[in-house]
Design a protein around this motif. Sequence first.
Motif, mmCIF file in Angstrom:
data_model
loop_
_atom_site.group_PDB
_atom_site.id
_atom_site.type_symbol
_atom_site.label_atom_id
_atom_site.label_comp_id
_atom_site.label_asym_id
_atom_site.label_seq_id
_atom_site.Cartn_x
_atom_site.Cartn_y
_atom_site.Cartn_z
ATOM 1 N N ALA A 111 0.810 -1.224 0.000
ATOM 2 C CA ALA A 111 0.000 0.000 0.000
ATOM 3 C C ALA A 111 0.840 1.269 0.000
ATOM 4 C CB ALA A 111 -0.940 0.015 1.204
ATOM 5 N N GLY A 112 2.049 1.212 0.509
ATOM 6 C CA GLY A 112 2.860 2.414 0.614
ATOM 7 C C GLY A 112 2.508 3.189 1.872
ATOM 8 N N PRO A 113 3.125 4.352 2.037
ATOM 9 C CA PRO A 113 2.857 5.138 3.246
ATOM 10 C C PRO A 113 1.448 5.735 3.200
ATOM 11 C CG PRO A 113 4.361 6.314 1.795
ATOM 12 C CD PRO A 113 4.118 4.968 1.176
ATOM 13 N N ASN A 114 0.600 5.250 4.067
ATOM 14 C CA ASN A 114 -0.766 5.724 4.157
ATOM 15 C C ASN A 114 -1.180 5.630 5.616
ATOM 16 O OD1 ASN A 114 -3.678 5.872 4.088
ATOM 17 N ND2 ASN A 114 -3.510 5.531 1.887
ATOM 18 N N PRO A 115 -1.774 6.671 6.188
ATOM 19 C CA PRO A 115 -2.104 6.644 7.617
ATOM 20 C C PRO A 115 -3.212 5.654 7.974
ATOM 21 C CG PRO A 115 -2.894 8.671 6.601
ATOM 22 C CD PRO A 115 -2.065 7.964 5.575
ATOM 23 N N VAL A 116 -3.951 5.168 7.009
ATOM 24 C CA VAL A 116 -5.032 4.218 7.275
ATOM 25 C C VAL A 116 -4.485 2.811 7.508
ATOM 26 C CG1 VAL A 116 -7.073 3.159 6.220
ATOM 27 C CG2 VAL A 116 -6.675 5.598 5.976
ATOM 28 N N VAL A 117 -3.370 2.490 6.872
ATOM 29 C CA VAL A 117 -2.846 1.119 6.882
ATOM 30 C C VAL A 117 -2.534 0.620 8.296
ATOM 31 C CG1 VAL A 117 -0.963 -0.363 6.066
ATOM 32 C CG2 VAL A 117 -2.043 1.253 4.508
ATOM 33 N N PRO A 118 -1.819 1.354 9.154
ATOM 34 C CA PRO A 118 -1.548 0.809 10.495
ATOM 35 C C PRO A 118 -2.808 0.542 11.307
ATOM 36 C CG PRO A 118 -0.118 2.680 10.072
ATOM 37 C CD PRO A 118 -1.100 2.621 8.953
ATOM 38 N N VAL A 119 -3.807 1.401 11.176
ATOM 39 C CA VAL A 119 -5.034 1.242 11.957
ATOM 40 C C VAL A 119 -5.806 0.009 11.493
ATOM 41 C CG1 VAL A 119 -7.231 2.321 12.547
ATOM 42 C CG2 VAL A 119 -5.169 3.715 12.396
ATOM 43 N N VAL A 120 -5.975 -0.124 10.193
ATOM 44 C CA VAL A 120 -6.751 -1.250 9.664
ATOM 45 C C VAL A 120 -6.016 -2.568 9.890
ATOM 46 C CG1 VAL A 120 -7.771 -2.226 7.570
ATOM 47 C CG2 VAL A 120 -7.938 0.214 8.001
#
Length: 193
Positions: A111-120
């Motif tokens: 996905a690359g750097p995206n703030p949603v990825v760690p949360v999901v």
Amino acid sequence: MSYSAPPPQQPGGNPYGQPPGPYGRPQQPDQFPQGQFPGRPQGGQSGGFGGGHPRPPARRGNVGLGLLAGLAAALVGGGIYAVILSNVTFQVGYFTFGIGLLAGLVAARIAGPNPVVPVVTAVFALIAAYLGQILGIALLIGKTFGGASFVDVLVEDFSAVHDLWQEGLEPISFLFFALAAFGAVTGAKKAAR
């Protein structure tokens, strides 16, 4: 109109070239610096005077595909956790960190750097840790009671399996779930760099 003065003469008579070698020809370097070739300008442009085509912008990651891959990695990790839990007599909850780490690394790498990825991926890791514990209990029940399939145990007596899981909850179990979420966030941040 004025012209600039020609450069001073270098030894060997060629003001623009390299000094001649031992046989009268200019010496050629064995290699060019990495990525540079004679007659090709630096910076990735193909024209001689700054023209040509600029490099395309860096491609952004596919967040949906990354999250889907993170979910798959979390479920695989949960399945491995279930097999481990069914073969030992004590709770090995530290593996939940590995489930989260695997899910976070895979998702963020795609996905690359995206703030949603760690949360999901933290949510995926929590779900996978829960499913791993439930499947581990079902596998253990299947082994204990005549080799029944864990699918039969889950389908026919899911409420009994869930009740056994609830009875086995201890304060340290919540630490293991927190480790799964922490592993997912850590993995996602490491891979997104």
